[in-house]
Motif scaffolding. Structure first.
Motif, short mmCIF file in Angstrom:
data_model
loop_
_atom_site.label_atom_id
_atom_site.label_comp_id
_atom_site.label_asym_id
_atom_site.label_seq_id
_atom_site.Cartn_x
_atom_site.Cartn_y
_atom_site.Cartn_z
N UNK A 105 -15.91 6.16 8.09
CA UNK A 105 -14.48 6.46 8.72
C UNK A 105 -13.96 4.82 8.37
N UNK A 106 -12.17 5.07 8.44
CA UNK A 106 -11.47 3.45 8.49
C UNK A 106 -10.63 3.60 7.45
N UNK A 107 -10.36 2.27 7.37
CA UNK A 107 -9.63 1.64 6.35
C UNK A 107 -9.82 0.36 5.88
N UNK A 108 -10.06 0.16 4.22
CA UNK A 108 -10.15 -0.74 3.89
C UNK A 108 -9.59 -1.13 2.99
N UNK A 109 -9.37 -2.67 2.92
CA UNK A 109 -8.65 -3.09 1.28
C UNK A 109 -9.27 -4.20 0.74
N UNK A 110 -9.66 -4.33 -0.65
CA UNK A 110 -10.14 -5.24 -1.11
C UNK A 110 -9.68 -6.31 -2.08
N UNK A 111 -9.95 -7.19 -2.39
CA UNK A 111 -9.15 -8.52 -2.74
C UNK A 111 -10.06 -9.30 -3.75
N UNK A 112 -9.61 -10.31 -4.74
CA UNK A 112 -10.77 -10.83 -5.57
C UNK A 112 -11.43 -12.37 -4.73
N UNK A 113 -12.53 -12.50 -4.75
CA UNK A 113 -12.86 -13.28 -3.52
C UNK A 113 -12.06 -14.98 -3.74
N UNK A 128 -0.41 -3.70 8.43
CA UNK A 128 0.74 -2.51 9.08
C UNK A 128 0.25 -1.31 8.82
N UNK A 129 -1.22 -1.69 8.06
CA UNK A 129 -2.03 0.06 7.70
C UNK A 129 -2.43 0.53 9.15
N UNK A 130 -3.24 -0.37 9.96
CA UNK A 130 -3.98 -0.46 11.52
C UNK A 130 -3.01 -0.31 12.22
N UNK A 131 -1.77 -0.81 11.78
CA UNK A 131 -1.01 -0.53 13.05
C UNK A 131 -0.17 1.21 13.19
N UNK A 132 -0.25 1.30 11.91
CA UNK A 132 0.81 2.83 11.73
C UNK A 132 -0.02 4.19 11.67
N UNK A 133 -1.63 3.39 11.31
CA UNK A 133 -1.79 5.23 11.02
C UNK A 133 -3.33 5.38 12.19
N UNK A 134 -4.03 6.10 12.52
CA UNK A 134 -4.94 6.99 14.22
C UNK A 134 -5.95 5.51 13.44
N UNK A 135 -6.34 5.11 12.32
CA UNK A 135 -7.52 4.98 11.64
C UNK A 135 -8.11 3.79 11.86
N UNK A 136 -9.16 3.78 12.41
CA UNK A 136 -10.46 1.92 12.67
C UNK A 136 -10.01 1.70 11.19
N UNK A 137 -9.96 -0.29 11.94
CA UNK A 137 -9.86 -0.94 10.55
C UNK A 137 -11.21 -1.80 10.28
N UNK A 138 -12.14 -1.34 9.20
CA UNK A 138 -12.56 -1.80 8.74
C UNK A 138 -12.92 -2.73 7.98
N UNK A 139 -11.48 -3.47 7.79
CA UNK A 139 -11.40 -5.13 7.58
C UNK A 139 -11.19 -4.66 5.62
N UNK A 140 -11.07 -6.17 5.57
CA UNK A 140 -10.95 -6.58 4.24
C UNK A 140 -11.84 -6.72 3.46
N UNK A 141 -12.19 -6.87 2.32
CA UNK A 141 -13.37 -6.58 1.33
C UNK A 141 -13.39 -7.73 -0.03
N UNK A 142 -14.56 -8.10 -0.48
CA UNK A 142 -14.17 -8.71 -1.84
C UNK A 142 -15.74 -7.59 -2.63
N UNK A 173 -5.12 15.06 3.18
CA UNK A 173 -4.15 16.42 3.04
C UNK A 173 -2.95 16.29 3.49
N UNK A 174 -2.85 16.04 4.58
CA UNK A 174 -2.21 16.07 4.75
C UNK A 174 -0.47 15.19 4.55
N UNK A 175 0.81 15.60 4.94
CA UNK A 175 2.13 15.00 4.34
C UNK A 175 2.54 13.69 5.27
N UNK A 176 2.33 14.42 6.18
CA UNK A 176 2.37 13.19 7.47
C UNK A 176 2.01 11.40 7.14
N UNK A 177 0.22 11.69 6.95
CA UNK A 177 -0.08 10.53 6.53
C UNK A 177 -0.32 9.87 5.38
#
Length: 309
Positions: A105-113, A128-142, A173-177
């Motif tokens: 579960x959750x949201x994560x974002x990848x960037x270049x190390x 903004x994603x973790x403030x605006x959506x109901x999902x947990x923050x898995x953090x930033x990853x490389x 699947x939802x348009x709202x999300x």
């Protein structure tokens, strides 16, 4: 305003094998690109409203090669803008496997190390994603991902939620999300580039039955008015000011002009008067005052500048 080019990428293709949810109870499933594309399509609208140039590097149903996507962003393949993008965002949905897994579960974002600008872009979008959506923050990853590695500009890969989590799959699947993700990514990009996010204009208040908009022209000024029952109604404050009428007031729910009361309608908090009445009381000349309901423009000329002071 400075021209800033954003490269956007909806991950994979519509028919990429294996990139889908497990089967739902009704036997259907969602392809990952259905989510990715919907978010990117909405994101493009937000970015253009905020005066960004937008380069879509993966338009269409086919699975565009990763090198083609980054070559377009880098302008190694001519991208039509004549310059590399200033940032790149690739949108995906995550998965740990092909079976349902409620622990993923959750949201994560990848960037270049080691790329500070890429990390900053990821931080701004994640904020903004973790403030605006109901999902947990898995953090930033490389990770050694082609998109973040080969792009010559700050680039991130956003994993919006887990396709193999039954609850998150319904969100995907939802348009709202999808709408929420697109908006929050746009807000993050605005923050990264130091721009104030331009909100979506509110829906216009409904007009009375049978009414439709018409354009009023007074000199070099233009105002929005209404056609109601074949007559044009002018926004009183704007038009009276434009033709130089300074002595007017609201009086007992009607407008008085130089002491003469005229028929008034209050619609969505705006006072309207019939433009033909301006001619009747001899303060203006009105052209294209309609007898039919297809008039697009009403032109008003002051008969004379009137102050009565």
């Amino acid at each position: 305003m400075e021209k800033i080019l954003i490269a956007v990428d909806d991950g994979h293709g519509m028919y990429t094998a294996g990139k889908r949810t497990p089967l739902f109870e009704d036997g259907t499933y969602m392809k990952e690109n259905e989510f990715n594309r919907a978010v990117v399509d909405k994101l493009i609208v937000h970015l253009k409203r905020n005066c960004f140039d937008v380069l879509h590097v993966s338009a269409g149903d086919t699975d565009v090669p990763l090198k083609t996507r980054t070559d377009l962003a880098n302008n190694t393949i001519p991208n039509g803008f004549g310059r590399p993008a200033d940032a790149m965002v690739s949108v995906h949905a995550n998965a740990l496997g092909s079976a349902w897994n409620s622990k993923a579960k959750g949201i994560e974002i990848f960037y270049r190390s080691g790329y500070k600008a890429g990390k900053k872009l990821a931080q701004d979008i994640q904020e903004y994603l973790v403030k605006g959506t109901p999902l947990i923050n898995r953090g930033l990853k490389t990770s050694n991902l082609h998109i973040t590695r080969e792009a010559d500009m700050p680039a991130v890969l956003v994993e919006g939620a887990f396709m193999d989590n039954p609850e998150e799959a319904l969100l995907l699947e939802s348009d709202a999300y999808r709408s929420e993700c697109a908006e929050e990514i746009a807000r993050g990009l605005c923050q990264f580039f130091g721009r104030t996010y331009v909100e979506v204009p509110p829906d216009a208040a409904p007009l009375p039955a049978g009414a439709y908009p018409v354009n009023f022209v007074v000199g070099r000024s233009e105002f929005d008015g209404l056609i109601i029952d074949g007559r044009s109604w002018a926004p009183a404050r704007d038009v009276l000011t434009a033709i130089g009428i300074k002595t007017w007031m609201f009086e007992k729910k009607s407008i008085s002009i130089n002491g003469t009361a005229v028929e008034t309608k209050i619609i969505n908090g705006i006072g309207y008067i019939k433009s033909v009445d301006l001619q009747t009381i001899e303060v203006a000349k009105v052209f294209l005052e309609p007898d039919a309901v297809n008039t697009k423009r009403v032109i008003i000329y002051p008969k004379e500048v009137t102050t009565n002071e």
